[in-house]
Design an enzyme around this catalytic site. Structure first.
Site, PDB file in Angstrom:
ATOM      1  N   GLY A 287       9.913  -3.884  -2.909  1.00  0.00           N
ATOM      2  CA  GLY A 287      10.376  -3.428  -4.210  1.00  0.00           C
ATOM      3  C   GLY A 287       9.362  -3.624  -5.319  1.00  0.00           C
ATOM      4  O   GLY A 287       8.186  -3.872  -5.084  1.00  0.00           O
TER       5      GLY A 287
ATOM      6  N   LEU B 208       8.379  -1.205  -7.240  1.00  0.00           N
ATOM      7  CA  LEU B 208       7.488  -0.147  -6.759  1.00  0.00           C
ATOM      8  C   LEU B 208       6.424   0.224  -7.791  1.00  0.00           C
ATOM      9  O   LEU B 208       6.683   0.246  -8.990  1.00  0.00           O
ATOM     10  CB  LEU B 208       8.305   1.100  -6.405  1.00  0.00           C
ATOM     11  CG  LEU B 208       9.415   0.892  -5.360  1.00  0.00           C
ATOM     12  CD1 LEU B 208      10.118   2.219  -5.064  1.00  0.00           C
ATOM     13  CD2 LEU B 208       8.885   0.285  -4.072  1.00  0.00           C
TER      14      LEU B 208
ATOM     15  N   HIS C  91       2.986   2.321  -3.707  1.00  0.00           N
ATOM     16  CA  HIS C  91       4.175   2.676  -2.923  1.00  0.00           C
ATOM     17  C   HIS C  91       4.441   4.184  -3.011  1.00  0.00           C
ATOM     18  O   HIS C  91       4.832   4.814  -2.035  1.00  0.00           O
ATOM     19  CB  HIS C  91       5.412   1.940  -3.447  1.00  0.00           C
ATOM     20  CG  HIS C  91       5.348   0.458  -3.315  1.00  0.00           C
ATOM     21  ND1 HIS C  91       5.327  -0.384  -4.398  1.00  0.00           N
ATOM     22  CD2 HIS C  91       5.292  -0.344  -2.220  1.00  0.00           C
ATOM     23  CE1 HIS C  91       5.285  -1.638  -3.985  1.00  0.00           C
ATOM     24  NE2 HIS C  91       5.250  -1.644  -2.677  1.00  0.00           N
TER      25      HIS C  91
ATOM     26  N   GLN D 169      -3.310   0.222   2.877  1.00  0.00           N
ATOM     27  CA  GLN D 169      -4.532  -0.443   3.334  1.00  0.00           C
ATOM     28  C   GLN D 169      -4.829  -1.715   2.534  1.00  0.00           C
ATOM     29  O   GLN D 169      -5.594  -2.558   2.971  1.00  0.00           O
ATOM     30  CB  GLN D 169      -5.700   0.559   3.270  1.00  0.00           C
ATOM     31  CG  GLN D 169      -7.080   0.003   3.551  1.00  0.00           C
ATOM     32  CD  GLN D 169      -7.204  -0.634   4.945  1.00  0.00           C
ATOM     33  OE1 GLN D 169      -6.474  -0.268   5.878  1.00  0.00           O
ATOM     34  NE2 GLN D 169      -8.102  -1.595   5.092  1.00  0.00           N
TER      35      GLN D 169
ATOM     36  N   GLN E 285      -2.272  -7.150   7.457  1.00  0.00           N
ATOM     37  CA  GLN E 285      -0.896  -6.781   7.830  1.00  0.00           C
ATOM     38  C   GLN E 285      -0.891  -5.515   8.691  1.00  0.00           C
ATOM     39  O   GLN E 285      -0.196  -5.422   9.696  1.00  0.00           O
ATOM     40  CB  GLN E 285      -0.066  -6.579   6.564  1.00  0.00           C
ATOM     41  CG  GLN E 285       1.298  -5.954   6.788  1.00  0.00           C
ATOM     42  CD  GLN E 285       2.172  -6.003   5.558  1.00  0.00           C
ATOM     43  OE1 GLN E 285       2.689  -7.040   5.202  1.00  0.00           O
ATOM     44  NE2 GLN E 285       2.376  -4.873   4.905  1.00  0.00           N
TER      45      GLN E 285
ATOM     46  N   MET F  22      -3.504  -1.891  -7.035  1.00  0.00           N
ATOM     47  CA  MET F  22      -2.094  -1.978  -7.439  1.00  0.00           C
ATOM     48  C   MET F  22      -1.358  -3.000  -6.569  1.00  0.00           C
ATOM     49  O   MET F  22      -1.549  -3.032  -5.351  1.00  0.00           O
ATOM     50  CB  MET F  22      -1.419  -0.621  -7.277  1.00  0.00           C
ATOM     51  CG  MET F  22      -2.045   0.412  -8.152  1.00  0.00           C
ATOM     52  SD  MET F  22      -0.824   1.094  -9.248  1.00  0.00           S
ATOM     53  CE  MET F  22      -1.849   2.203 -10.190  1.00  0.00           C
TER      54      MET F  22
HETATM   55  O1  PAF Z   1       3.933  -5.110   2.537  1.00  0.00           O
HETATM   56  C1  PAF Z   1       5.065  -5.510   2.188  1.00  0.00           C
HETATM   57  O2  PAF Z   1       5.554  -5.206   1.115  1.00  0.00           O
HETATM   58  C2  PAF Z   1       5.852  -6.417   3.137  1.00  0.00           C
HETATM   59  O3  PAF Z   1       5.018  -7.300   3.792  1.00  0.00           O
HETATM   60  C3  PAF Z   1       6.710  -5.625   4.137  1.00  0.00           C
HETATM   61  C4  PAF Z   1       5.869  -4.799   5.082  1.00  0.00           C
HETATM   62  C5  PAF Z   1       7.671  -4.706   3.378  1.00  0.00           C
HETATM   63  C6  PAF Z   1       7.551  -6.588   4.979  1.00  0.00           C
HETATM   64  O4  PAF Z   1       8.387  -7.359   4.192  1.00  0.00           O
END
Ligand code: PAF
Length: 283
Positions: free
Chosen positions: A32, A34, A38, A150, A155, A186
């Site tokens: 969230g 955003l 996003h 990226q 992750q 961002m």
């Molecule tokens: O990148 C993120 O915002 C978080 O790590 C994710 C992938 C939504 C998991 O909570």
């Protein structure tokens, strides 16, 4: 476009959409608050799928005990509006109990070095929390494609490995880092920065971009480039470096010389706010 909070409603809506010949589901998992990063994921998902689900869930299991879970910015009405404008069909905003049923004690863990270095070194259970929640969200949403930025380079590598290792039926789509006009990557956490911290944080992008340039000009020695990035960042009095690394871009293995694409990644605290940034570099 609808806001859904229960798993059952989400599953029913997706079933209905599939019955109406909406074949492919694009999924954008988020915590969230955003921002344009996003939005780029949502727009890409919209281009490539019949229906787009955006989850908004601040996942407690990926935060350490002294991290910012409680103060992480939350504003579901704002997120709903932004996601709608970007083309999302469903915003899924579950409660903790919807994701982790009472007594849940099962985790998805990507073992090995890739989750122990970089952010994994200073945030020991972070990736266990990320892979577990992403796994759960994939099981609920059952997307054809899932979209990640990226900016969270490690992750992305960890999630791709989980998907590969567990034969999960989802394509992972990675979208480029989106930056503010002045170059700051961002992040929902940028709202924590005061004016001085915000100004000094620009050094991250500058140092990485300069290192990239140096490498192109023929300085391919990792120790030299890392030293340059460190010195540049340390010149900002508010910067406290967590790590500066240059590693193989696919495997995150250590390298001495840049011969193929490498990832230069940094994590730096400005005040209480820990920022990450990265760039691909090659000669
Ligand atoms: O990148 C993120 O915002 C978080 O790590 C994710 C992938 C939504 C998991 O909570």
């Amino acid at each position: 476009m609808c806001l859904i909070t229960s798993n059952e409603d989400l599953i029913n809506s997706l079933k209905k959409a599939k019955d109406n010949k909406m074949q492919t589901v694009g999924f954008v998992p988020t915590m969230g608050y955003l921002h344009d990063g996003h939005l780029s994921l949502i727009k890409k998902a919209k281009e490539e799928n019949d229906i787009v689900v955006v989850s908004v869930f601040v996942n407690p299991t990926q935060f350490g005990p002294n991290e910012d879970f409680d103060r992480y910015p939350r504003d579901i009405e704002r997120d709903y509006k932004i996601a709608k404008e970007a083309g999302a069909d469903i915003v899924y905003n579950p409660e903790v109990e919807d994701i982790y049923p009472k007594g849940a004690s099962t985790f998805a863990v990507v073992d090995g070095d890739i989750t122990k270095k970089l952010c994994g070194a200073s945030r020991p259970n972070h990736f266990k929390g990320v892979t577990t929640v992403v796994n759960i969200l994939f099981n609920i949403v059952m997307p054809d494609r899932a979209y990640f930025g990226q900016k969270d380079a490690q992750q992305v590598i960890v999630i791709k490995k989980m998907v590969r290792d567990l034969h999960m039926k989802v394509d992972i789509v990675v979208c480029p880092i989106v930056r503010e006009a002045d170059g700051l990557a961002m992040s929902s956490r940028n709202v924590y920065l005061n004016q001085d911290e915000r100004k000094q944080a620009l050094v991250l992008n500058l140092a990485l971009a300069e290192a990239q340039k140096k490498c192109k000009q023929g300085n391919t020695k990792v120790t030299d480039l890392k030293a340059f990035i460190k010195e540049t960042i340390e010149a900002q009095p508010l910067a406290q470096i967590d790590y500066v690394e240059i590693l193989d871009a696919q495997t995150l293995d250590e390298i001495k010389e840049i011969k193929k694409q490498a990832l230069a990644a940094v994590a730096v605290k400005f005040g209480k706010t820990r920022l990450i940034d990265n760039v691909f570099i090659d000669s």
